[in-house]
Motif scaffolding. Structure first.
Motif, PDB file in Angstrom:
ATOM      1  N   THR A   6      -9.577  -2.518   0.548  1.00 45.45           N
ATOM      2  CA  THR A   6      -9.764  -3.445  -0.570  1.00 45.45           C
ATOM      3  C   THR A   6      -8.462  -4.060  -1.053  1.00 45.45           C
ATOM      4  O   THR A   6      -8.484  -4.985  -1.861  1.00 45.45           O
ATOM      5  CB  THR A   6     -10.450  -2.727  -1.759  1.00 45.45           C
ATOM      6  OG1 THR A   6      -9.652  -1.619  -2.158  1.00 45.45           O
ATOM      7  CG2 THR A   6     -11.839  -2.279  -1.397  1.00 45.45           C
ATOM      8  N   GLY A   7      -7.355  -3.537  -0.590  1.00 41.92           N
ATOM      9  CA  GLY A   7      -6.066  -4.115  -0.933  1.00 41.92           C
ATOM     10  C   GLY A   7      -5.517  -3.685  -2.282  1.00 41.92           C
ATOM     11  O   GLY A   7      -4.558  -4.260  -2.777  1.00 41.92           O
ATOM     12  N   ASN A   8      -6.134  -2.661  -2.877  1.00 43.84           N
ATOM     13  CA  ASN A   8      -5.645  -2.226  -4.191  1.00 43.84           C
ATOM     14  C   ASN A   8      -4.814  -0.933  -4.134  1.00 43.84           C
ATOM     15  O   ASN A   8      -4.477  -0.367  -5.143  1.00 43.84           O
ATOM     16  CB  ASN A   8      -6.800  -2.055  -5.181  1.00 43.84           C
ATOM     17  CG  ASN A   8      -7.765  -0.971  -4.758  1.00 43.84           C
ATOM     18  OD1 ASN A   8      -7.621  -0.366  -3.703  1.00 43.84           O
ATOM     19  ND2 ASN A   8      -8.769  -0.734  -5.581  1.00 43.84           N
ATOM     20  N   GLN A   9      -4.512  -0.511  -2.934  1.00 45.66           N
ATOM     21  CA  GLN A   9      -3.694   0.703  -2.790  1.00 45.66           C
ATOM     22  C   GLN A   9      -2.746   0.524  -1.602  1.00 45.66           C
ATOM     23  O   GLN A   9      -3.139   0.059  -0.537  1.00 45.66           O
ATOM     24  CB  GLN A   9      -4.574   1.926  -2.554  1.00 45.66           C
ATOM     25  CG  GLN A   9      -3.788   3.215  -2.439  1.00 45.66           C
ATOM     26  CD  GLN A   9      -4.703   4.416  -2.203  1.00 45.66           C
ATOM     27  OE1 GLN A   9      -5.916   4.301  -2.093  1.00 45.66           O
ATOM     28  NE2 GLN A   9      -4.087   5.569  -2.114  1.00 45.66           N
TER      29      GLN A   9
END
Length: 124
Positions: A6-9
């Motif tokens: 998701t690109g959030n980590q």
């Protein structure tokens, strides 16, 4: 560097280069040299320079505390052999000890017959 779906980590992996340093101290009439890690070709020049400076100061008794050393390569062994020869060339009354060496290093010192020059002790 890794990103999750998701690109959030973000996960980052870092490695650091550990350089061996050499602490020199006094214990009665002994100069105690304590390396902070392995003694290999990459640290042999620094090791040699420290030993030559100590020799130039007229010290006659040296204790090497290898409690933090897991590996010594052939270049470092040759530095130790040359150092013992330089020291004994002066007057033959020098004393050399290795303390707190792990079993693998103790076996190496026996195998290379360095135990004839450096007295091996389990601890000081």
């Amino acid at each position: 560097l890794e990103f999750n779906e998701t690109g959030n980590q973000i996960t980052v992996y870092l490695s650091t280069l550990q350089t061996t340093s050499f602490e020199v101290g006094d214990d009665d009439d002994w100069q105690v040299i304590t390396p902070s890690g392995d003694i290999t070709a990459s640290t042999a020049d620094n090791f040699r320079e420290i030993l030559v400076k100590l020799l130039d100061q007229g010290n006659r008794q040296y204790r090497f505390d290898f409690s933090n050393v897991e590996d010594i390569d052939s270049v470092a062994l040759s530095v130790m052999i040359i150092f013992s020869k330089m020291l004994n060339k002066e007057d033959g009354k020098s004393r050399l000890e290795i303390v707190n060496a792990r079993n693998a290093l103790t076996d190496l010192f026996h195998l290379t017959r360095m135990d004839r020059t450096y007295k091996l002790k389990a601890d000081n």
